[in-house]
Design a protein around this motif. Structure first.
Motif, mmCIF file in Angstrom:
data_model
loop_
_atom_site.group_PDB
_atom_site.id
_atom_site.type_symbol
_atom_site.label_atom_id
_atom_site.label_comp_id
_atom_site.label_asym_id
_atom_site.label_seq_id
_atom_site.Cartn_x
_atom_site.Cartn_y
_atom_site.Cartn_z
ATOM 1 N N LEU A 1 60.280 -97.949 81.895
ATOM 2 C CA LEU A 1 60.096 -96.514 82.086
ATOM 3 C C LEU A 1 59.086 -95.970 81.069
ATOM 4 C CD1 LEU A 1 60.927 -93.985 83.628
ATOM 5 C CD2 LEU A 1 62.799 -93.711 82.016
ATOM 6 N N ALA A 2 59.162 -96.448 79.842
ATOM 7 C CA ALA A 2 58.183 -96.052 78.823
ATOM 8 C C ALA A 2 56.784 -96.487 79.244
ATOM 9 C CB ALA A 2 58.557 -96.665 77.472
ATOM 10 N N SER A 3 56.652 -97.687 79.772
ATOM 11 C CA SER A 3 55.348 -98.185 80.220
ATOM 12 C C SER A 3 54.787 -97.326 81.350
ATOM 13 C CB SER A 3 55.453 -99.623 80.691
ATOM 14 O OG SER A 3 55.773 -100.468 79.623
ATOM 15 N N GLN A 4 55.645 -96.945 82.292
ATOM 16 C CA GLN A 4 55.203 -96.107 83.409
ATOM 17 C C GLN A 4 54.694 -94.756 82.911
ATOM 18 O OE1 GLN A 4 58.527 -95.768 86.033
ATOM 19 N NE2 GLN A 4 58.438 -97.905 86.681
ATOM 20 N N GLU A 5 55.414 -94.148 81.985
ATOM 21 C CA GLU A 5 55.017 -92.848 81.463
ATOM 22 C C GLU A 5 53.712 -92.940 80.676
ATOM 23 O OE1 GLU A 5 56.743 -89.767 82.070
ATOM 24 O OE2 GLU A 5 57.456 -91.151 83.602
ATOM 25 N N ILE A 6 53.534 -94.033 79.957
ATOM 26 C CA ILE A 6 52.291 -94.234 79.210
ATOM 27 C C ILE A 6 51.128 -94.387 80.187
ATOM 28 C CG2 ILE A 6 51.056 -95.815 77.690
ATOM 29 C CD1 ILE A 6 53.847 -96.460 76.442
ATOM 30 N N THR A 7 51.340 -95.154 81.249
ATOM 31 C CA THR A 7 50.302 -95.378 82.256
ATOM 32 C C THR A 7 49.918 -94.071 82.950
ATOM 33 O OG1 THR A 7 51.160 -97.608 82.602
ATOM 34 C CG2 THR A 7 49.697 -96.747 84.289
ATOM 35 N N LYS A 8 50.885 -93.172 83.133
ATOM 36 C CA LYS A 8 50.617 -91.882 83.769
ATOM 37 C C LYS A 8 49.869 -90.930 82.836
ATOM 38 C CE LYS A 8 54.658 -91.966 86.770
ATOM 39 N NZ LYS A 8 55.971 -91.366 87.041
ATOM 40 N N GLY A 9 49.704 -91.299 81.589
ATOM 41 C CA GLY A 9 48.963 -90.467 80.650
ATOM 42 C C GLY A 9 49.806 -89.440 79.933
ATOM 43 N N ARG A 10 51.108 -89.614 79.932
ATOM 44 C CA ARG A 10 52.005 -88.643 79.302
ATOM 45 C C ARG A 10 52.263 -88.935 77.828
ATOM 46 N NH1 ARG A 10 55.918 -88.464 84.471
ATOM 47 N NH2 ARG A 10 54.569 -87.180 85.766
ATOM 48 N N VAL A 11 51.659 -90.001 77.318
ATOM 49 C CA VAL A 11 51.818 -90.351 75.902
ATOM 50 C C VAL A 11 50.423 -90.493 75.289
ATOM 51 C CG1 VAL A 11 52.695 -92.063 74.283
ATOM 52 C CG2 VAL A 11 54.004 -91.526 76.336
ATOM 53 N N LEU A 12 50.208 -89.803 74.177
ATOM 54 C CA LEU A 12 48.947 -89.885 73.450
ATOM 55 C C LEU A 12 49.220 -90.463 72.068
ATOM 56 C CD1 LEU A 12 47.531 -86.319 74.211
ATOM 57 C CD2 LEU A 12 47.084 -88.418 75.461
ATOM 58 N N VAL A 13 48.339 -91.348 71.622
ATOM 59 C CA VAL A 13 48.444 -91.910 70.278
ATOM 60 C C VAL A 13 47.210 -91.448 69.513
ATOM 61 C CG1 VAL A 13 48.576 -94.013 68.911
ATOM 62 C CG2 VAL A 13 49.722 -93.900 71.117
ATOM 63 N N ASN A 14 47.446 -90.734 68.434
ATOM 64 C CA ASN A 14 46.365 -90.158 67.628
ATOM 65 C C ASN A 14 45.413 -89.318 68.480
ATOM 66 O OD1 ASN A 14 47.363 -91.327 65.268
ATOM 67 N ND2 ASN A 14 46.225 -93.218 65.639
ATOM 68 N N GLY A 15 45.985 -88.589 69.452
ATOM 69 C CA GLY A 15 45.199 -87.691 70.284
ATOM 70 C C GLY A 15 44.455 -88.344 71.426
ATOM 71 N N GLN A 16 44.623 -89.634 71.631
ATOM 72 C CA GLN A 16 43.915 -90.339 72.692
ATOM 73 C C GLN A 16 44.918 -90.969 73.662
ATOM 74 O OE1 GLN A 16 41.548 -93.193 70.612
ATOM 75 N NE2 GLN A 16 39.998 -91.694 70.025
#
Length: 127
Positions: free
Chosen positions: A21-36
């Motif tokens: 589920l975390a991977s899916q949300e990251i792929t959808k662009g809902r997680v940013l690391v250092n603004g990217q």
């Protein structure tokens, strides 16, 4: 310096129930690391800023520790620290939700009856 995949870290920090589920949300662009925008394999280290758009408003945290093991919630909370700005936004949004009027209170009489429907049709010229 120790690093770990962002999907593993989000799962260990209990932002998401499963790693997939975390991977899916990251792929959808809902997680940013250092603004990217990030990919699930992106590595995070201590001091990185992670922005998670899970609820409104988004939560911004600073990575304090890395762990690949999902532990109890009190231990998971030690992995990150929420920024003051993020905490203020979250508290303000909660207060606005608390003070918002209940939508159901605006409905005073419910659905129109058969008689009401006939009168509405007459007013609209459909009768």
């Amino acid at each position: 310096m120790e690093k770990i995949r962002i999907d593993k870290w989000l799962w260990a920090a209990r932002f998401y129930k499963t790693r997939s589920l975390a991977s899916q949300e990251i792929t959808k662009g809902r997680v940013l690391v250092n603004g990217q925008p990030a990919k699930p394999a992106r590595e995070v280290a201590v001091g990185d800023s992670v922005n998670v758009r899970k609820d409104h408003p988004a939560i911004t945290v600073i990575v304090k520790q890395v762990s690949a093991v999902r532990g109890p919630a009190p231990v998971a909370q030690l992995l990150y620290e929420e920024t003051a700005e993020s905490r203020e936004k979250r508290e303000k949004a909660a207060e606005l939700r608390r003070l918002a009027p209940e939508p159901a209170q605006t409905i005073s009489i419910g659905r129109p009856t058969k008689r009401d429907r006939r009168q509405i049709d007459l007013i609209r010229g459909k009768g």
